[in-house]
Design an enzyme around this catalytic site. Structure first.
Site: not given
Ligand code: NAD
Length: 496
Positions: A148, A172, A175-176, A225, A280, A382
């Site tokens: 998101f 994909k 969704e937020r 994450s 991140c 985090e």
């Molecule tokens: P998230 O992991 O909750 O979601 C990321 C994606 O995964 C979304 O599209 C979501 O729909 C999907 N997803 C969520 N739960 C899932 C599941 N159980 N099974 C399959 N798919 C699932 O992350 P977020 O809250 O949207 O974003 C924040 C996180 O992303 C933080 O931890 C941040 O550090 C990380 N991030 C990392 C980078 C990087 O380059 N390393 C960059 C941006 C964000």
């Protein structure tokens, strides 16, 4: 109420079985609903990408790049609209959204170099009258799953490069805050992208699991994450797919006693609290070397933080906005509570910010915590909120050990005037992206982005040169045309 669907084969479609609320995080109100794609819808998107692949693969790279040139122009022409969409659903302030979009556009600019990027390698006369070359062929249908926190930029780390390399794509998004991502995909079609080359499905785990297991998907890029990144990497790999999965972070800044302290404070303010700490690469831990440096840093931070303003995205004077959801707001406050309960001192307390007119928004004010130690939960995990924790150590070695011992290794920074110390730090620190007096060392589009340790699963970093390698398969061809004088008989050994 507005509903947000999917983009498949160039058409907007909606699946109404399951819907999820999209919030305006500044007001706390539901503003839209997003359709969560069932298995069949994701399969339709994969089928569209599969059908579009042969013609797109055979389209000359220069023509593929020309679509990206037009796309870049459309992104710039519609920048305000995109930033507005980001602000409404993510909450980040318009100037921050504009920065995010610009970084995304830089990846489109890099992708415009497709003919150069795909030139391959050639060696003449690797043997008598034998030439050899390596070419980089597209994989087929590839998928991207994005978080998101950068709804415009992170998708553009992926699909522009994958597409100019000749692949077709199923995205994909989160969704937020799905609107800006969907709109950007529509702009790419306006730029002339053939139908089916880029498809967007909104959804949750159900949609993601189809992308991870469907045999037609050749590769998966993920950003999000760490627990989900690990799941994505394990599942995609077990299903024979190439995968790069970028995860979470805990980015430390070492503040040396010789640092320009005013500069370090300014840099830390933006890097810790910008975008509400939901980056991140956010600097969330300041490791001060020596008590004198720590005392000065904390005093100066405390004074500077009085001037920070938190509020709604459209007011340019605000420094940062709300966090993404009510649940996340409570989680961030929970970490502040736990640090305090574990014996740390909350120097500036953002747990109850008062923002007139936005009392129901998901706001957390800038928070500074001193006396944090490595055993605390708030240090280990985090937080992803506007919280800067200060850890006090006696030596630079001790500071580096802390960073090297942490499970994450995304970004880090050292503030110092000592070139020798900086060089030692950058050589030995176990982190993928390192800043020297640069707080957010996010690589530009023509380098590649990626952390170490549990911040990245997979071998290749995102975008830039690694992105080209990730989205292509090397084929090496060795060629000889028999002519008079080189005709040979049977040989049972390697030529020597
Ligand atoms: P998230 O992991 O909750 O979601 C990321 C994606 O995964 C979304 O599209 C979501 O729909 C999907 N997803 C969520 N739960 C899932 C599941 N159980 N099974 C399959 N798919 C699932 O992350 P977020 O809250 O949207 O974003 C924040 C996180 O992303 C933080 O931890 C941040 O550090 C990380 N991030 C990392 C980078 C990087 O380059 N390393 C960059 C941006 C964000």
């Amino acid at each position: 109420m507005n509903t947000i669907g999917h983009l498949i084969n160039g058409q907007l479609v909606s699946t109404a079985q399951r819907m999820q609320d999209v919030f305006n995080p500044a007001t706390g109100e539901v503003s839209k609903q997003v359709a969560l794609a069932p298995k069949e819808t994701v399969e339709d998107a994969i089928a569209a990408a599969q059908a579009a692949f042969p013609a797109w693969r055979d389209t000359p790279p220069l023509k593929r790049a020309r679509v990206m040139f037009r796309f870049k122009e459309l992104l710039e022409q519609n920048a305000d609209k995109i930033c507005e969409m980001i602000g409404q659903e993510h909450g980040k302030i318009c100037h921050d959204a504009a920065g995010e979009l610009q970084r995304g556009i830089e990846n489109v600019e890099f992708a415009c170099g497709a003919p150069e990027l795909l030139k391959g390698e050639f060696s003449k006369n690797v043997g008598p009258n034998i030439d050899s070359w390596s070419e980089f062929q597209p994989l087929g249908v590839v998928a991207g799953i994005t978080p998101f926190n950068f709804p415009a930029m992170v998708p553009m780390w992926m699909f522009p490069l994958a597409i100019v390399c000749g692949n077709t794509f199923v995205l994909k998004p989160s969704e937020r805050d799905p609107s800006s991502t969907l709109y950007i995909a529509q702009l790419l079609h306006e730029a002339g992208l053939p139908e089916g080359v880029l498809n967007v499905v909104n959804g949750d785990k159900e949609a993601v699991d189809v992308l991870l297991t469907d045999k037609r998907v050749q590769a998966v890029s993920f950003v999000g994450s760490t627990p989900i990144a690990e799941y994505i990497y394990a599942t995609a790999s077990a299903n024979g797919k190439r995968c790069q999965a970028l995860g979470g972070a805990k980015n430390h800044a070492i503040v040396m006693p010789d640092a320009d302290m005013d500069n370090a404070v300014n840099q830390l303010l933006g890097a810790a609290f910008g975008s509400s700490g939901e980056r991140c690469m956010a600097l969330s831990v300041a490791v001060a070397v020596g008590d004198e440096a720590a005392d000065t840093l904390v005093a100066k931070m405390q004074a500077a933080m009085k001037n920070l303003t938190v509020g709604e995205y459209s007011d340019k004077n605000n420094d940062f906005g709300p966090v993404i959801t009510r649940a996340h707001q409570q989680k961030v406050v929970g970490y502040i509570n736990s640090a305090e309960a574990d014996g740390a001192t909350v120097i500036v307390d953002g747990r109850e910010p008062s923002i007139s007119g936005y009392e129901n928004g998901f706001f957390v004010g800038a928070t500074l915590i001193d006396g944090v130690t490595p055993t605390m939960q708030s240090y280990q995990e985090e937080i992803f909120g506007p919280v800067l924790q200060v850890v006090r150590v006696a030596t630079m070695e001790e500071a580096m050990q802390l960073i090297n011992d942490h499970e994450y290794g995304n970004g880090t920074c050292i503030f110092t005037r000592d070139g020798e110390a900086a060089r030692y730090f950058s050589t030995h620190i176990q982190v993928g992206m390192v800043g020297i007096n640069v707080p957010l060392p996010v690589p530009v589009a023509y380098h590649s982005f990626g952390g170490w340790k549990r911040s990245l699963f997979g071998d290749l970093h995102a975008y830039g040169p690694d992105g080209v390698r990730f989205y292509t398969r090397r084929k090496t061809i060795t060629q000889r045309w028999p002519s008079s004088g080189v005709r040979e008989g049977v040989s049972f050994a390697f030529p020597s």
